[in-house]
Write a protein that holds these residues in place. Structure first.
Motif, PDB file in Angstrom:
ATOM      1  N   SER A  11       0.851  -1.189   0.000  1.00 42.13           N
ATOM      2  CA  SER A  11       0.000   0.000   0.000  1.00 42.13           C
ATOM      3  C   SER A  11       0.886   1.238   0.000  1.00 42.13           C
ATOM      4  CB  SER A  11      -0.884   0.029   1.247  1.00 42.13           C
ATOM      5  OG  SER A  11      -1.719  -1.099   1.309  1.00 42.13           O
ATOM      6  N   LYS A  12       0.351   2.324  -0.542  1.00 41.57           N
ATOM      7  CA  LYS A  12       1.102   3.578  -0.544  1.00 41.57           C
ATOM      8  C   LYS A  12       1.285   4.064   0.891  1.00 41.57           C
ATOM      9  CE  LYS A  12      -0.186   5.251  -5.080  1.00 41.57           C
ATOM     10  NZ  LYS A  12      -0.856   6.337  -5.841  1.00 41.57           N
ATOM     11  N   LEU A  13       2.462   4.547   1.170  1.00 39.34           N
ATOM     12  CA  LEU A  13       2.781   5.044   2.511  1.00 39.34           C
ATOM     13  C   LEU A  13       1.797   6.133   2.928  1.00 39.34           C
ATOM     14  CD1 LEU A  13       4.584   5.071   4.994  1.00 39.34           C
ATOM     15  CD2 LEU A  13       6.142   6.580   3.758  1.00 39.34           C
ATOM     16  N   GLY A  14       1.443   7.003   2.005  1.00 38.72           N
ATOM     17  CA  GLY A  14       0.495   8.063   2.321  1.00 38.72           C
ATOM     18  C   GLY A  14      -0.847   7.529   2.784  1.00 38.72           C
ATOM     19  N   HIS A  54       8.992  11.938  10.237  1.00 36.20           N
ATOM     20  CA  HIS A  54      10.331  12.007   9.654  1.00 36.20           C
ATOM     21  C   HIS A  54      10.386  13.168   8.654  1.00 36.20           C
ATOM     22  CE1 HIS A  54      13.892  10.954   7.325  1.00 36.20           C
ATOM     23  NE2 HIS A  54      14.252  10.195   8.363  1.00 36.20           N
ATOM     24  N   PRO A  55      11.460  13.944   8.670  1.00 35.38           N
ATOM     25  CA  PRO A  55      11.545  15.125   7.797  1.00 35.38           C
ATOM     26  C   PRO A  55      11.389  14.835   6.302  1.00 35.38           C
ATOM     27  CG  PRO A  55      13.340  15.119   9.389  1.00 35.38           C
ATOM     28  CD  PRO A  55      12.619  13.809   9.534  1.00 35.38           C
ATOM     29  N   GLN A  56      11.751  13.635   5.864  1.00 34.53           N
ATOM     30  CA  GLN A  56      11.681  13.314   4.443  1.00 34.53           C
ATOM     31  C   GLN A  56      10.476  12.446   4.082  1.00 34.53           C
ATOM     32  OE1 GLN A  56      15.651  11.643   4.061  1.00 34.53           O
ATOM     33  NE2 GLN A  56      16.351  13.521   3.092  1.00 34.53           N
ATOM     34  N   ILE A  57       9.541  12.269   5.004  1.00 37.57           N
ATOM     35  CA  ILE A  57       8.419  11.360   4.771  1.00 37.57           C
ATOM     36  C   ILE A  57       7.552  11.812   3.600  1.00 37.57           C
ATOM     37  CG2 ILE A  57       6.660  12.316   6.318  1.00 37.57           C
ATOM     38  CD1 ILE A  57       7.666   8.619   5.957  1.00 37.57           C
ATOM     39  N   GLY A  58       7.464  13.099   3.376  1.00 36.57           N
ATOM     40  CA  GLY A  58       6.640  13.621   2.285  1.00 36.57           C
ATOM     41  C   GLY A  58       7.032  13.077   0.927  1.00 36.57           C
ATOM     42  N   MET A  59       8.316  12.836   0.732  1.00 37.01           N
ATOM     43  CA  MET A  59       8.796  12.328  -0.557  1.00 37.01           C
ATOM     44  C   MET A  59       8.359  10.895  -0.808  1.00 37.01           C
ATOM     45  SD  MET A  59      12.635  13.951  -0.896  1.00 37.01           S
ATOM     46  CE  MET A  59      13.317  12.868   0.341  1.00 37.01           C
ATOM     47  N   GLY A  60       8.075  10.145   0.251  1.00 39.92           N
ATOM     48  CA  GLY A  60       7.755   8.736   0.092  1.00 39.92           C
ATOM     49  C   GLY A  60       6.281   8.401   0.093  1.00 39.92           C
ATOM     50  N   LEU A  71       5.037   1.161   0.809  1.00 38.04           N
ATOM     51  CA  LEU A  71       5.942   1.068   1.957  1.00 38.04           C
ATOM     52  C   LEU A  71       7.137   0.176   1.644  1.00 38.04           C
ATOM     53  CD1 LEU A  71       6.709   1.602   4.888  1.00 38.04           C
ATOM     54  CD2 LEU A  71       5.166  -0.246   5.559  1.00 38.04           C
ATOM     55  N   ALA A  72       6.914  -0.921   0.947  1.00 43.48           N
ATOM     56  CA  ALA A  72       8.009  -1.831   0.598  1.00 43.48           C
ATOM     57  C   ALA A  72       9.059  -1.121  -0.255  1.00 43.48           C
ATOM     58  CB  ALA A  72       7.465  -3.058  -0.126  1.00 43.48           C
ATOM     59  N   MET A  73       8.618  -0.236  -1.144  1.00 45.38           N
ATOM     60  CA  MET A  73       9.544   0.517  -1.990  1.00 45.38           C
ATOM     61  C   MET A  73      10.291   1.556  -1.160  1.00 45.38           C
ATOM     62  SD  MET A  73      10.857   1.078  -4.987  1.00 45.38           S
ATOM     63  CE  MET A  73       9.769   0.252  -6.127  1.00 45.38           C
ATOM     64  N   VAL A  74       9.591   2.240  -0.284  1.00 45.92           N
ATOM     65  CA  VAL A  74      10.217   3.245   0.577  1.00 45.92           C
ATOM     66  C   VAL A  74      11.318   2.591   1.418  1.00 45.92           C
ATOM     67  CG1 VAL A  74       9.829   4.850   2.505  1.00 45.92           C
ATOM     68  CG2 VAL A  74       8.184   4.728   0.617  1.00 45.92           C
ATOM     69  N   ALA A  75      11.063   1.373   1.877  1.00 45.65           N
ATOM     70  CA  ALA A  75      12.042   0.655   2.701  1.00 45.65           C
ATOM     71  C   ALA A  75      13.364   0.472   1.961  1.00 45.65           C
ATOM     72  CB  ALA A  75      11.480  -0.694   3.126  1.00 45.65           C
ATOM     73  N   LYS A  76      13.288   0.226   0.653  1.00 45.33           N
ATOM     74  CA  LYS A  76      14.508   0.011  -0.139  1.00 45.33           C
ATOM     75  C   LYS A  76      15.392   1.255  -0.179  1.00 45.33           C
ATOM     76  CE  LYS A  76      12.448  -3.497  -3.070  1.00 45.33           C
ATOM     77  NZ  LYS A  76      12.050  -3.887  -4.412  1.00 45.33           N
ATOM     78  N   PHE A  77      14.764   2.420  -0.024  1.00 46.07           N
ATOM     79  CA  PHE A  77      15.504   3.673  -0.085  1.00 46.07           C
ATOM     80  C   PHE A  77      15.711   4.302   1.293  1.00 46.07           C
ATOM     81  CE2 PHE A  77      13.365   3.195  -4.187  1.00 46.07           C
ATOM     82  CZ  PHE A  77      14.468   3.235  -5.024  1.00 46.07           C
ATOM     83  N   SER A  78      15.436   3.530   2.341  1.00 41.86           N
ATOM     84  CA  SER A  78      15.513   4.085   3.700  1.00 41.86           C
ATOM     85  C   SER A  78      16.906   4.008   4.305  1.00 41.86           C
ATOM     86  CB  SER A  78      14.522   3.362   4.616  1.00 41.86           C
ATOM     87  OG  SER A  78      14.979   2.048   4.921  1.00 41.86           O
ATOM     88  N   GLY A  79      17.841   3.459   3.586  1.00 37.13           N
ATOM     89  CA  GLY A  79      19.195   3.363   4.113  1.00 37.13           C
ATOM     90  C   GLY A  79      19.292   2.458   5.330  1.00 37.13           C
TER      91      GLY A  79
END
Length: 70
Positions: free
Chosen positions: A7-10, A32-38, A43-51
């Motif tokens: 599902s979309k993080l938003g 999180h300050p950068q949450i707007g971009m994700g 969520l699975a995709m955001v995790a890949k870019f979460s460092g």
């Protein structure tokens, strides 16, 4: 509507029940300050870019609780 880590993080953050699950396993994610971009991504995709901030273990636990919501 059923939710998962695909599902979309938003969408997850806009729902109080799913937001609570995210905050339980990923404290501070909603502020999180950068949450707007994700928010437009799964969520699975955001995790890949979460460092490494969002681990596979976290995703598994979140996904199980989201599935339990129905």
């Amino acid at each position: 509507m059923s939710f998962s880590i695909d599902s979309k993080l938003g969408d997850l953050l806009d729902n109080e029940a799913t937001k609570a699950i995210l905050e339980k396993h990923m404290p501070g994610i909603s502020t999180h300050p950068q949450i707007g971009m994700g928010k437009g991504f799964a969520l699975a995709m955001v995790a890949k870019f979460s460092g490494g901030l969002i681990t596979e273990e976290m995703l598994e636990k979140v996904n199980a609780e989201l599935a339990a919501l129905g």
